[in-house]
Design an enzyme around this catalytic site. Sequence first.
Site, PDB file in Angstrom:
ATOM      1  N   LYS A   1      -6.766   3.854   8.408  1.00 50.97           N
ATOM      2  CA  LYS A   1      -6.117   4.658   7.342  1.00 50.97           C
ATOM      3  C   LYS A   1      -6.442   6.418   7.611  1.00 50.97           C
ATOM      4  O   LYS A   1      -5.789   7.119   7.857  1.00 50.97           O
ATOM      5  CB  LYS A   1      -5.387   4.130   6.368  1.00 50.97           C
ATOM      6  CG  LYS A   1      -4.569   2.795   6.977  1.00 50.97           C
ATOM      7  CD  LYS A   1      -4.183   2.859   4.882  1.00 50.97           C
ATOM      8  CE  LYS A   1      -3.276   1.019   4.612  1.00 50.97           C
ATOM      9  NZ  LYS A   1      -3.205   0.810   3.752  1.00 50.97           N
TER      10      LYS A   1
ATOM     11  N   SER B   1       1.222  -1.110   0.043  1.00 46.91           N
ATOM     12  CA  SER B   1      -0.024   0.057  -0.115  1.00 46.91           C
ATOM     13  C   SER B   1       0.879   1.259  -0.224  1.00 46.91           C
ATOM     14  O   SER B   1       0.526   2.601  -0.102  1.00 46.91           O
ATOM     15  CB  SER B   1      -1.263  -0.388   1.235  1.00 46.91           C
ATOM     16  OG  SER B   1      -0.365   0.040   2.279  1.00 46.91           O
TER      17      SER B   1
END
Length: 787
Positions: free
Chosen positions: A728, A685
Amino acid sequence: MEGTNHGQNATRETVREVPLIPSRGMVLFPHMVVPWSVEDPGLVRLVDDALAADRTIAVVPVSPGQREGELDLRPVGTLALILRMAKDDEGHAKLLLQGVSRIRVLKITGDEPYLRANVASVADEVPEGDIEIRALVVNLRQLFVRVLELAPNLPGELGGIVNTVDDPGVLADIVVSHLNIPPEEKQAVLEAFDVKRRLEIALGILAQQHEILELGKKIQGKVKNQVEKTQKEFYLREQLKAIRRELGEGEEGGDEVQEIREKLEAKGLPETAMEEAERELARLARMHPSSSEYTVARTYLDWLAELPWSEATEDHLDIDRAERILDEDHYDLEKVKKRILEYLAVRKLKPDLKGPILCFAGPPGTGKTSLGKSIARAMGRKFLRISLGGVRDEAEIRGHRRTYVGAMPGRIIQGLRKVGVNNPVFMLDEIDKLGMDFRGDPASALLEVLDPEQNATFTDHYLGVEFDLSKVLFIATANVLDAIPGPLLDRMEVIELAGYTLEEKLQIARKYLIPRQLEAHGLTRAHLTFDKRALERLITAYTREAGVRNLEREIAAVCRGVAKEVAKGRTEKVRIRLSSLQEYLGPARYESEVAERTRLPGVATGLAWTPTGGEILFIEATKMKGPNRLILTGKLGEVMKESAQTALSYIHSKAAEYKIPEEAFQDQNIHIHVPAGAIPKDGPSAGVTIAVALLSLFTDRPVRPEVAMTGEISLRGLLLPVGGIKEKVLAAHRAGIKEVILPRRNAKDLEDVPEPVRKALTLHLVSKLDDAAAIAFRGERRKKPRD
């Protein structure tokens, strides 16, 4: 009262007026002789008048359910002849009555001083040669003989009498009159003027009585066998006691065995468990109390006697009450509360529902364990918790076999014995921390426990018999799902608990943490209060976590400081403001460093998922003279290293379109570093963040400090979806980020992000790297490169 003709054979009716005696609970049949008692003065006078006339009276049953004082006569009765009468000292008449014929009550003609009525006698007429009637007579006689064999209260001579009666109607009357049946059934036979119908009714009643007597005989036989067995056991035990007395062993062992047997019988063990217990009791009875095996057998039997085989608490299935309790104990967590309320609703509609296996997954401090206690309170069940962290021995779950010295059951059975019921809320804490070594794999042992289709027959190695765990509501907790073996994870319904937003933490602190810590430190709101701005500062500058555990510690630290002042004699209220926060907690531990870290080209802000929630992460890139090497530091995993290589290859291939001179890649070493170098990092990511950091380095433009990003990058410059979006985005919000760049295919994951956070942030959904770069850099959007 009018009468009707009830059968084709009812003929030769003769109407006459006779005195009438109402009968309660007794039916007189024609040709029967029965004793009768008359106590009412009016009826005694009736008897005297009848004796003075032709001795004839009518006996008519009263409809069932009539109370004293009410009179609802049946339409059919019996004409009777008074054979004998005698009076006692109180003037009561004792009669001997003989039934003469059936009568239909046509009309009540008088009621003073006693009832009189017009009645019509009905005689039976049997068709000659009716084969059905002959068959019914034969069956009735045979069945009556069998009933006589089973009924001890009926004289055997009745069989001979029945065989000599030729009249089918009289035969039916005799058979039914001697049976111990309700008066309503006898009245049905009396009212059957048709002989064939009367025989059919009598045969049905007799068949039912025969079935009841057969069943009674079987039950009596079982009881007799049981009594004989008990008497035999008693005799043998007495002999055993006498033998022990002769050997000088006393009777303590026998008494102890009997005491354990009584305990086990009172527990209501399943059949297989009771058989095993009986075998052990037999062994125990043969052992000397000083034998080491005696202690082993006695301990095993104690375990069997103390387990909750049938003890259970009653579920409180009030959905509104459960919802109120869950809201009282926890703020937000709507998904979890909804699932629990759904379970209670289904349980209310289907009580035999097998318990689901829930798994609460999320960062530490998000309320997983305390949520289990709230569920138990809402359901009215007992709560039991065991920690699986560091468990490496399969016997911790399944127990040790009794052949081992010091053997004992596993934690599941131990917990049920401790809690005393077979349907608690059982929390398996830290299931992701299970280990394995040469002693077995406890995660594999849990497969049977956590399978609703198998745990009804869970077998602990120590017990050796099945124990039903299907009524237990198992709840597991975990920080990381990746650490749980696939087959075990497949058996659980995972409910994820993400981190809390600033607003949620404020609410939790005000409603739960501050009141709890005030009480724990002997304070009240009259001693201490927190300003909202001070509480916000405490959350953002003194803690950086997904949960609220450290927040509670900081609140406790403030409470300790205030408690010290109150103990010294301070009386005025302490109000914690921004200016006084440092006095109790010292200088702030966390400050926003995004702007400072991204001030120079070559640095980009990424977002990462960790077991403790989301985190922001700075990726730094620099270049220096060298032999075209890519240097990666910061304890990166293989996947992250490959993401860096992919990002560099894509930017190099599109250098002309990004206006990067070719010589920027010649004789240059590229160094990419991810700070916090002691912490391992991996995953794809960070691909877009690495690519943006490299673009920043090669184009000499700084990345906007208010932007953070996440996403996997491909060699074609596409942004691919990643996981942990909610965590996140919450981490970006906590760190003061204003804009977040996400892969377009992660749009569906934004539904899990709290609405206040979505409104506070600008969320950019992009599908290509050049779109992400246009947002990340200051200045005008560049022309998109072609694929």
